[in-house]
Design a protein around this motif. Structure first.
Motif, PDB file in Angstrom:
ATOM      1  N   LEU B  28       0.842  -1.202   0.000  1.00 30.36           N
ATOM      2  CA  LEU B  28       0.000   0.000   0.000  1.00 30.36           C
ATOM      3  C   LEU B  28       0.872   1.245   0.000  1.00 30.36           C
ATOM      4  O   LEU B  28       0.565   2.233  -0.669  1.00 30.36           O
ATOM      5  CB  LEU B  28      -0.927  -0.016   1.219  1.00 30.36           C
ATOM      6  CG  LEU B  28      -1.871  -1.227   1.277  1.00 30.36           C
ATOM      7  CD1 LEU B  28      -2.618  -1.273   2.590  1.00 30.36           C
ATOM      8  CD2 LEU B  28      -2.844  -1.181   0.109  1.00 30.36           C
ATOM      9  N   ILE B 212     -15.203  -0.150 -12.532  1.00 30.81           N
ATOM     10  CA  ILE B 212     -13.933   0.348 -12.008  1.00 30.81           C
ATOM     11  C   ILE B 212     -12.816  -0.694 -12.048  1.00 30.81           C
ATOM     12  O   ILE B 212     -11.653  -0.332 -12.074  1.00 30.81           O
ATOM     13  CB  ILE B 212     -14.084   0.892 -10.577  1.00 30.81           C
ATOM     14  CG1 ILE B 212     -14.721  -0.149  -9.675  1.00 30.81           C
ATOM     15  CG2 ILE B 212     -14.858   2.177 -10.534  1.00 30.81           C
ATOM     16  CD1 ILE B 212     -13.874  -0.513  -8.521  1.00 30.81           C
ATOM     17  N   THR B 213     -13.149  -1.990 -12.044  1.00 31.01           N
ATOM     18  CA  THR B 213     -12.064  -2.961 -12.100  1.00 31.01           C
ATOM     19  C   THR B 213     -11.370  -2.941 -13.458  1.00 31.01           C
ATOM     20  O   THR B 213     -10.280  -3.475 -13.602  1.00 31.01           O
ATOM     21  CB  THR B 213     -12.575  -4.386 -11.811  1.00 31.01           C
ATOM     22  OG1 THR B 213     -13.748  -4.616 -12.568  1.00 31.01           O
ATOM     23  CG2 THR B 213     -12.868  -4.576 -10.344  1.00 31.01           C
ATOM     24  N   ALA B 234      -5.178   3.671  -9.452  1.00 30.79           N
ATOM     25  CA  ALA B 234      -5.427   2.575  -8.502  1.00 30.79           C
ATOM     26  C   ALA B 234      -5.759   3.138  -7.125  1.00 30.79           C
ATOM     27  O   ALA B 234      -6.676   2.664  -6.447  1.00 30.79           O
ATOM     28  CB  ALA B 234      -4.210   1.658  -8.425  1.00 30.79           C
ATOM     29  N   THR B 237      -9.303   4.525  -7.153  1.00 29.69           N
ATOM     30  CA  THR B 237     -10.356   3.509  -7.126  1.00 29.69           C
ATOM     31  C   THR B 237     -10.370   2.744  -5.806  1.00 29.69           C
ATOM     32  O   THR B 237     -11.409   2.248  -5.391  1.00 29.69           O
ATOM     33  CB  THR B 237     -10.203   2.500  -8.287  1.00 29.69           C
ATOM     34  OG1 THR B 237      -8.827   2.320  -8.542  1.00 29.69           O
ATOM     35  CG2 THR B 237     -10.891   2.970  -9.518  1.00 29.69           C
ATOM     36  N   ALA B 238      -9.204   2.648  -5.154  1.00 30.82           N
ATOM     37  CA  ALA B 238      -9.156   1.903  -3.890  1.00 30.82           C
ATOM     38  C   ALA B 238      -9.735   2.728  -2.748  1.00 30.82           C
ATOM     39  O   ALA B 238     -10.298   2.178  -1.792  1.00 30.82           O
ATOM     40  CB  ALA B 238      -7.712   1.522  -3.573  1.00 30.82           C
ATOM     41  N   GLU B 241     -13.287   2.218  -1.311  1.00 24.65           N
ATOM     42  CA  GLU B 241     -13.418   0.940  -0.623  1.00 24.65           C
ATOM     43  C   GLU B 241     -12.802   1.004   0.760  1.00 24.65           C
ATOM     44  O   GLU B 241     -13.366   0.497   1.733  1.00 24.65           O
ATOM     45  CB  GLU B 241     -12.727  -0.159  -1.433  1.00 24.65           C
ATOM     46  CG  GLU B 241     -13.539  -0.599  -2.618  1.00 24.65           C
ATOM     47  CD  GLU B 241     -12.966  -1.862  -3.227  1.00 24.65           C
ATOM     48  OE1 GLU B 241     -13.484  -2.932  -2.909  1.00 24.65           O
ATOM     49  OE2 GLU B 241     -11.999  -1.751  -3.995  1.00 24.65           O
ATOM     50  N   VAL B 242     -11.629   1.624   0.852  1.00 27.09           N
ATOM     51  CA  VAL B 242     -10.955   1.715   2.151  1.00 27.09           C
ATOM     52  C   VAL B 242     -11.796   2.554   3.107  1.00 27.09           C
ATOM     53  O   VAL B 242     -11.992   2.190   4.268  1.00 27.09           O
ATOM     54  CB  VAL B 242      -9.540   2.309   1.983  1.00 27.09           C
ATOM     55  CG1 VAL B 242      -8.896   2.543   3.336  1.00 27.09           C
ATOM     56  CG2 VAL B 242      -8.681   1.375   1.151  1.00 27.09           C
TER      57      VAL B 242
END
Lengths: 314, 262
Positions: B28, B212-213, B234, B237-238, B241-242
């Protein structure tokens, strides 16, 4: 409420109606309730599987009108295809390695975090964020990290292990290991959470008794905590086996199954055969073989679980 | 679990824990660091100014919401039927559904491709929503049925004797009691839909319908393989979710580990 139920019961009995009648009154038929899910899910999935079975007997490119029936030739082709056996081998390796390491790491993390360290919540978040993130989104990151000039080699050089630096994803010997490492990175959070929940159920008196008997930390981990969470370990074995058979996103996006089929899995092989190569019949035969393996595995694991009478306590 | 009465042993445990967790954090860190290389925050500005970006998020959201609605409604109805109602041959139907539990989505590609094309559903959201929901249902029904099994029959019988229909008993008694498992199912389905890669890859070809994937690949083309911008995309888009996970930690943990709750 109790009184009304008792009246209904006595009324039933007084009229000489049997328990069966009462049962059917209280438990109305439920076909209408399960129908939508069955028609939709079973319908769509079994239709597709049946269709795949039919396609597997064809020599077809998926779009052309001319179709040749070839019987079981596609299956014979699969059994004679070294890449097919390679994918089986990779799936087995993937199951053993990811299950062993994720389980071990998850267990250790759960035990450590149950010992009330400082900032426990932060560690939990660090372990679980990889579970939440889509493999498809992380794939470019890992391609970058394990590239020849990537951060992993940089790190090796800076901690004095520069001799180990190598193009990890470009060699058949190391690519699979990287794929497995990424899988473990994304899966340990789940085993951690499950073990954590299972450890919360262990009777503290059992642990105290062991402590009074002079059992050290390691001894208690091995002799008390590990046997107590066996149900979780078995559940994780099932999950890892299903996961290994479904492997697609990570090897497809990080190494495209290469180099030289070193990271080819059944999923990536079926995809590549069916869509880009257009050998739909052969792809369908591979799909059916994958389904047979999945079904056999489900039966074996289920039987193993019932025999031991283990239940998940998570 | 482990005993650490003395301060020194507690410090040792903390050090072990920290060393073990570092490999989980490093990717990360590398992601964020890589996304800021080169033109720094400019990478983010470049990604955010791509006009298609909001479309990818909208498509993912639409697909996720539709999948959740279908899965939740069908799951709750079927789980109640399987757990509490009289059905002849019930276990047969149940196993028919459960047998699909291990079905990998890749085996559905060819038949679905042929079917979706002939039904004119190819390149529409339905081509992803329908198989996605169908694949989630066996598992969510199993989870919900086991949960509803635990609700005492007497509660439902009492309601029926008081004159409530099965539908009312379901609505007023069963549904409120299933909230914990319902929430886990929703989160589980949300992540399954949001993170799915293969179905959108095959069935959605037009960038205006993609999810988005598919973004990393889209940006590899868009920025001619400029890694820093791909990594910035990335991160972008992440991030949702986080954030969603941090806000709803318990639900996410329960939903995602639900796989072993049998």
């Amino acid at each position: 409420m109790t009184s009304s139920s008792r009246t209904a019961e006595t009324a039933d009995r007084a009229q000489g109606r049997g328990a069966a009648r009462r049962r059917s009154f209280l438990r109305p038929t439920g076909y209408a309730w399960i129908l939508p899910a069955l028609v939709f899910s079973v319908g769509l999935l079994y239709y597709s599987v049946g269709y795949t079975g039919y396609i597997s007997t064809l020599n077809w490119n998926g779009t052309a009108p001319d179709v040749t029936h070839v019987g079981l030739a596609n299956y014979a082709k699969a059994f004679g295809d070294p890449v097919f056996w390679l994918t089986i081998q990779h799936t087995a390796i993937s199951f053993v390695v990811t299950f062993t390491l994720s389980t071990l790491l998850g267990f250790v993390f759960a035990a450590l975090l149950h010992s009330r360290p400082w900032f426990g919540g932060l560690y939990k978040v660090a372990l679980f964020v990889p579970v939440v993130l889509a493999p498809a989104i992380m794939a470019p990151v890992f391609r970058q990290i394990f590239a020849n000039d990537g951060q992993f080699n940089w790190l090796l050089e800076h901690i004095g292990l520069g001799a180990l630096a190598q193009p990890w994803l470009a060699q058949s010997g190391t690519a699979l290991a990287v794929i497995l490492a990424i899988t473990i990175w994304g899966g340990t959070g789940v085993s951690f959470i499950l073990y954590s929940a299972a450890m919360g159920q262990i009777d503290p008196e059992q642990l105290e008794a062991a402590e009074l008997d002079g059992a050290g930390n390691i001894r208690r981990l091995v002799s008390i905590i590990w046997p107590n969470v066996r149900g979780t370990t078995l559940a994780l074995a099932t999950l890892s086996a299903i996961g290994a058979l479904k492997t697609f996103d990570i090897p497809y996006l990080v190494t495209v199954g290469g180099p030289n089929f070193a990271t080819e899995f059944l999923g990536t092989l079926i995809y590549r055969t069916s869509i880009p190569l257009g050998q739909v019949g052969y792809g369908a035969a591979l799909s059916i073989l994958l389904l047979v393996i999945a079904l056999v595995m489900a039966i074996v694991l289920n039987a193993g679980r019932n025999k031991r009478g283990a239940r998940t306590d998570a | 679990m482990l005993e650490s009465r003395r301060r020194s042993s507690r410090v040792i445990l903390q050090i072990i824990l920290t060393i073990l967790v570092i490999p989980f954090v490093l990717p990360l860190v590398a992601m964020v660091q890589g996304s800021l290389a080169g033109s720094g925050w400019g990478n983010y500005l470049a990604v955010l100014s791509v006009p298609e970006l909001p479309l990818f998020f909208r498509n993912s959201a639409l697909i996720a919401v539709a999948t959740i609605v279908i899965v939740y409604v069908f799951t709750m109805l079927a789980a109640f039927g399987f757990a509490k109602l009289h059905i002849r041959g019930k276990s047969f139907y149940f196993w028919l559904l459960i047998a699909a539990l291990t079905l990998p989505e890749v085996v559905l590609l060819t038949p679905l491709f042929a079917t979706m094309t002939s039904l004119n559903l190819y390149n529409t959201y339905w081509a992803v929503i329908l198989p996605l929901s169908a694949l989630q249902l066996p598992f969510t029904v199993l989870l919900a049925r086991n949960f509803i099994d635990g609700i005492p029959d007497e509660l439902i019988e009492a309601a029926r004797i008081d004159g409530a229909s099965t539908v009312l008993a379901f609505w007023h008694i069963v549904l409120p009691l299933t909230r914990p498992i319902g929430a886990a199912i929703i989160v589980f389905t949300l992540l399954g839909a949001w993170n799915d890669y293969l179905l959108p890859l095959v069935f959605l070809v037009d960038p205006s319908t993609q999810t988005i994937t598919q973004l990393p690949q889209f940006f590899v083309g868009q920025f001619s393989n400029d890694q820093t911008k791909v990594l910035a995309s990335a991160v972008i888009t992440a991030l949702p979710e986080v954030i969603a996970y941090l806000c709803l930690q318990r639900l996410f943990e329960r939903g995602l580990s639900a796989g072993a709750l049998k």
